[in-house]
Design a protein around this motif. Sequence first.
Motif, PDB file in Angstrom:
ATOM      1  N   PHE A 193     -88.408  41.259 -35.359  1.00 44.01           N
ATOM      2  CA  PHE A 193     -87.853  41.097 -34.073  1.00 44.01           C
ATOM      3  C   PHE A 193     -87.192  41.433 -33.830  1.00 44.01           C
ATOM      4  CE2 PHE A 193     -90.325  36.969 -34.915  1.00 44.01           C
ATOM      5  CZ  PHE A 193     -91.291  37.483 -34.065  1.00 44.01           C
ATOM      6  N   ASP A 194     -85.520  41.737 -34.190  1.00 52.31           N
ATOM      7  CA  ASP A 194     -84.636  43.045 -33.310  1.00 52.31           C
ATOM      8  C   ASP A 194     -85.303  44.239 -34.033  1.00 52.31           C
ATOM      9  OD1 ASP A 194     -82.633  41.297 -33.559  1.00 52.31           O
ATOM     10  OD2 ASP A 194     -81.623  41.181 -35.867  1.00 52.31           O
ATOM     11  N   GLU A 202     -87.557  42.586 -28.816  1.00 53.93           N
ATOM     12  CA  GLU A 202     -87.147  40.981 -28.115  1.00 53.93           C
ATOM     13  C   GLU A 202     -87.574  40.018 -29.090  1.00 53.93           C
ATOM     14  OE1 GLU A 202     -89.569  42.399 -23.718  1.00 53.93           O
ATOM     15  OE2 GLU A 202     -90.846  41.594 -24.774  1.00 53.93           O
ATOM     16  N   PRO A 203     -86.993  39.195 -29.326  1.00 53.60           N
ATOM     17  CA  PRO A 203     -87.524  37.648 -30.070  1.00 53.60           C
ATOM     18  C   PRO A 203     -88.289  36.625 -29.831  1.00 53.60           C
ATOM     19  CG  PRO A 203     -85.906  37.228 -28.139  1.00 53.60           C
ATOM     20  CD  PRO A 203     -85.708  38.393 -28.043  1.00 53.60           C
TER      21      PRO A 203
END
Length: 343
Positions: free
Chosen positions: A186-187, A191-192
Amino acid sequence: MVKTNAGRFFEDYQIGQVIGHAVPRTVSGGERALYHMLYPARHALYSSDSFAQACGLAGSPLDDLAAFHVVFGKTVPDVSLNAVANLGYAEGRWLKPVWPGDTLRSVSEVIGLKQNSNGKTGVVWVRTEGLNQHDEVVLRYVRWVMVKKRDTDAPAPDAVVPDLAPVLAVADLAIPKGLDFSNYDFDLAGEPHRWGDYEVGEKIDHVDGVTVEEAEHMMATRLWQNTSKVHFDGTMREDGKRLIYGGHVISLARTLSFNGLASAQMIVGLNAGAHANPCFAGDTVRAWSEVLDKAETDVPGVGAIRLRLVATKGGAPFDLRGEDGKYLPSVLLDLDYWALMPV
């Protein structure tokens, strides 16, 4: 003998007619670089071989909409050279990734005809397939266009309006072989937010905007070998303006949606689409999305999310239609699609 092509008019189409479109196109990393130059494209799966490989693919495929534009562009000289408007889309399916080095060609079948009451134009429905060098279908979709008649006295054909599915079933979505979001980073994606973080009915203002430049939209349209006269020739319209290719607006809106939907990595289905109002150079395109549906898949870590993507040239976010039910003048695009996202 006339050597030049004036394009087909409404009376030149027949139900069941199959049109093989000219000029196959071999795509490369050049198309990706130009696509990312022309649009603010940042989805990681289409930007990085190593990210795509970590998601189970052999490498980074060509952006889904870049593949769409290449296939679409082939059809223009035969389907919409004399079109008044491109009206809509349905039943769009991305069936196989397109890789650098693939050669794409397009074939269309006429599946619907209906003359308009004014007797000057008619609507033509075509189902188009994009095929690679192995004769594998990589993309299939339906679109319908309003086309001028050459002779207003020509008899109207029997009206045939195809029965099109309003929404693709999740089971009909083709998930690329090997895709696996179990180890999704996700990094690196930016975005998470994952599939479980979105709720049906949620609306997202994508915040950013892009002002359309005359030179850029014509460069983009030429890149896709789209020959429609209204995009280049200022004498084709009474106002002297060059109409922005609708696909240019689609790509701008999709790439603007990265801010809030960075992990909606792959478009795999196009349920419906309408170019609500024309776009011209100088307009600033903004976008917002609405989550219409969500569904699980049988692929590890992969969820499907159905999104409405709306492009505007002004107005408040989330405004779509007026009290009369018609699209507001500020709305450029209303697109309903399925995307794949990590769960």
